[in-house]
Design an enzyme around this catalytic site. Structure first.
Site, PDB file in Angstrom:
ATOM      1  N   GLY A 141      53.991  45.536  29.643  1.00  0.00           N
ATOM      2  CA  GLY A 141      52.612  45.154  29.875  1.00  0.00           C
ATOM      3  C   GLY A 141      51.912  46.100  30.810  1.00  0.00           C
ATOM      4  O   GLY A 141      51.941  47.306  30.622  1.00  0.00           O
ATOM      5  N   GLU A 153      49.989  55.362  36.905  1.00  0.00           N
ATOM      6  CA  GLU A 153      50.760  56.614  36.840  1.00  0.00           C
ATOM      7  C   GLU A 153      49.952  57.768  37.417  1.00  0.00           C
ATOM      8  O   GLU A 153      50.431  58.535  38.259  1.00  0.00           O
ATOM      9  CB  GLU A 153      51.091  56.956  35.378  1.00  0.00           C
ATOM     10  CG  GLU A 153      52.317  56.318  34.811  1.00  0.00           C
ATOM     11  CD  GLU A 153      52.618  56.816  33.407  1.00  0.00           C
ATOM     12  OE1 GLU A 153      53.398  56.150  32.724  1.00  0.00           O
ATOM     13  OE2 GLU A 153      52.067  57.865  33.006  1.00  0.00           O
ATOM     14  N   THR A 157      48.383  58.455  21.516  1.00  0.00           N
ATOM     15  CA  THR A 157      48.908  59.812  21.276  1.00  0.00           C
ATOM     16  C   THR A 157      50.435  59.854  21.280  1.00  0.00           C
ATOM     17  O   THR A 157      51.025  60.906  21.086  1.00  0.00           O
ATOM     18  CB  THR A 157      48.393  60.799  22.344  1.00  0.00           C
ATOM     19  OG1 THR A 157      48.960  60.463  23.623  1.00  0.00           O
ATOM     20  CG2 THR A 157      46.880  60.790  22.421  1.00  0.00           C
TER      21      THR A 157
END
Length: 679
Positions: A54, A87, A25
């Protein structure tokens, strides 16, 4: 030092929103959402660089998560990678607002890690182990259970993005201002003030917070603002009015900010009187909460809040000032005198900054009490001096600092702050002065400043980190460099003391009148290292009319009045031209400034041979540059950062490569391909 970083008091969140997203996205939905957020003035962090790496998070990403007020997770089929999931796990650990967007995926599959997520998770378990992946599973499960947006329920992305923006703007508007990491003494003072304010009253209430610099007026105003902001749909907190109003068209800038904050409207005004009419018209219709911070002149109040009858019933206006005379009655109906912290409060605040906890170490208790008694209960002095002594474990280091403190007259805050400045090394002093005199004024963001200081040969990231840890600077809203006005004033005074009579001998020039005097009278010297000059929105041409034949051979031949009259005529002679509204300057004016490394000349038309421009420039900001290409005789080979945004430039240089960085406004991205950035 990591523990120290967490203890630093924050001004406000660095970012309003953090965008978490997958590769699929990035260049479509997420990019459009990001651009729309920026268009609506939402400070948004987007980690484009992390996608090139990575599995690991990009450097500084955890800090960006920590410094964001809220988060948007665009969960798509490619979201199930280690980077995105880490995250998300860190985001949920912050326990702040998470707004999930389920982009072409079923939320139930997100919760259960089924469908497009099943195989990626199996792969992750073989690579990272079941235990680590279990943390990521829980993060995705929790996110899938949150209320968000399912893209499959929307006809097109445009409508979906607009609905997301509407909700985010509501979220951002309700984000409180950061007060202090250690708000010692604030709660009691807020309770006192709430007895003076009645948020349910239909009367217009104007209250002034008066006290000396560094005593905590702004911190207290933010705390009160947070306490009552939810009662007002229309509200505004305007910081640093004293500084802003001293700039070119500063009062008009304040008026525009007030209208934008209260009603999300923009208006054009060339005169303060036009802004007054607009403000009176709008604030008379709606109940408002306004905080005007650091007012030092009645004209500032006249421009944005001239009289009580301007305002709709139930409005509250709070004014912070050092000068009680500004708080005129009957406009101001209450004055609250902000007093020093008590000895117990002072010791507690000092200990937080010197020891990282609310009380001093036993073997430093007596020395800490002496420091507190000498700093006069001023929060800024306690913070800066505490930061100076942080990690100082030897008693002799404390004794030496105390001896310096004892030599200062009681109440002389500037001298207390100078102790922290004097212990800086030469590189740190240079960066501090650049920030105090230049970058705070132009609201320079942290990343740009680091690029510029690296170009100057400084260890930029480390210096910014050290100055932050010493509480000499902070990272404010919009990721801009910020410092307390007392520290800013101290830095500017250090530069002014380089020569109390002749500004041309100053290392940094930021006052427009002084700069134009130096340029027009060709008084430039090798002492000058930096100049900031911005004529944005200027509607008249400033022409240099100082000819050798008109200049006095010696000032002594002129009377003081004649000299001032001639100086004024030449420095501020304006002439309208039909096809050009830019200020004109001659390149020869800069020729003597051989050590000039930082130069801002926004919306200026340079005339003459560019070979006269200083060759040692490291940073050039020339917004509104009228040229289509820079002349080939302009050869600042040490230039590290150049900003030609908002300009007519089509090509930077012809047939030459350049090793610096190139910043351009977003509406002309094609320029990035017109310059060779090879190293």
């Amino acid at each position: 030092m990591e523990e120290r970083r967490k203890d630093l008091p924050s001004l406000v969140f660095r970012w309003d929103m953090f965008l978490s997203f997958g590769k699929d996205t990035r260049d479509n939905f997420t990019r459009r959402l990001y651009e729309e957020l920026l268009r609506n003035n939402v400070r948004t962090f987007l980690d484009d660089e992390g996608l090139k790496g990575g599995d690991e998070l990009a450097p500084g990403l955890s800090a960006a998560i920590d410094e964001s007020a809220a988060y948007v997770a665009v969960i798509s089929e490619n979201y199930a990678c280690s980077r995105c999931l880490e995250e998300l796990a860190q985001i949920l650990e912050r326990k702040r607002r998470l707004l999930p967007v389920f982009y072409n995926v079923d939320p139930s599959n997100v919760r259960r890690q089924e469908g497009p997520f099943e195989n990626p998770f199996r792969y992750l378990e073989t690579r990272h182990g079941v235990d680590k992946v279990q943390r990521w599973r829980k993060a995705l499960e929790k996110s899938g259970g949150k209320k968000g947006w399912d893209s499959m329920n929307w006809k097109d992305n445009s409508q979906l993005i607009q609905d997301i923006i509407k909700n985010i703007l509501r979220e951002v508007n309700n984000t409180p201002l950061g007060v202090a990491k250690h708000p010692v003494g604030i709660k009691f003072r807020v309770e006192e003030l709430m007895k003076l304010l009645d948020v349910k009253s239909n009367e217009v209430q104007v209250i002034g917070f008066q006290g000396m610099g560094g005593i905590g007026k702004t911190t207290l105003a933010k705390a009160v603002y947070n306490k009552i902001a939810s009662e007002f749909e229309h509200r505004s907190f305007i910081f640093d009015i004293r500084e802003t109003s001293s700039q070119h068209k500063g009062l008009i800038s304040l008026q525009k900010q007030l209208i934008h904050d209260l009603f999300s409207e923009k208006f054009l005004a060339n005169e303060v009187s036009e802004g007054i009419i607009k403000i009176r018209e709008r604030v008379n219709e709606k109940r408002v909460l306004i905080v005007l911070d650091d007012v030092d002149d009645a004209s500032q109040l006249d421009a944005v809040a001239g009289a009580r009858d301007w305002f709709f019933d139930g409005s509250i206006i709070i004014i912070t000032t050092r000068d009680k005379k500004v708080l005129r009655k009957p406009f101001v109906n209450e004055i609250y005198e902000v007093k020093e912290l008590s000895s117990i409060e002072s010791l507690q605040l000092f200990s937080h900054h010197a020891f990282g906890k609310g009380k001093p170490a036993d073997n430093f208790l007596h020395l800490s009490e002496q420091v507190v008694s000498l700093t006069g209960g001023l929060p800024l002095a306690l913070e800066v001096f505490g930061a100076l002594l942080f990690n100082k474990k030897k008693e002799m280091e404390w004794v030496e600092a105390l001896e310096k403190l004892r030599k200062i007259q009681p109440g002389n805050l500037q001298e207390v702050l100078m102790i922290s400045y004097n212990v800086l090394d030469e590189e740190e002093k240079c960066v501090f002065l650049d920030i105090a005199c230049l970058f705070v004024k132009i609201r320079m963001d942290r990343e740009s400043a680091i690029d510029i200081f690296k170009g100057c040969g400084f260890n930029a990231e480390m210096v910014i980190k050290d100055l932050t840890e010493k509480s000499l600077i902070k990272i404010g809203y919009d990721n801009t460099l910020w410092m307390h006005d007392q520290l800013r004033d101290m830095g500017q005074m250090i530069v002014r003391k380089e020569n109390l009579i002749d500004p041309s001998k100053h290392s940094r020039l930021w006052d427009q009148h002084e700069i134009m005097d130096v340029l027009n009278f060709r008084k430039g010297t090798g002492e000058t290292q930096a100049i900031i000059l911005d004529f944005e929105d200027h509607k008249r041409i400033l022409e240099s009319k100082v000819l050798e034949s008109k200049r006095p051979s010696t000032i002594s031949n002129w009377s003081p009045i004649s000299y001032l009259n001639e100086n004024f005529k030449n420095a501020f002679y304006f002439k309208a031209e039909e096809d050009n509204d830019q200020v004109k300057l001659c390149t020869k004016m800069f020729q003597p400034m051989i050590n000039l490394r930082l130069l801002q000349i926004n919306h200026v038309n340079l005339e003459g041979d560019f070979k006269h421009m200083p060759a040692n420039l490291k940073w050039l900001q020339w917004k509104g540059c009228p040229l289509e290409a820079l002349p080939s005789d302009f050869c600042p080979w040490k230039l590290a950062v150049i900003d030609l945004s908002e300009s007519k430039i089509k090509q930077v240089w012809k047939q030459r490569s350049w090793k610096g960085q190139f910043k351009v406004s977003s509406h002309r991205p094609q320029l990035a391909t017109l310059i060779n950035l090879s190293t």
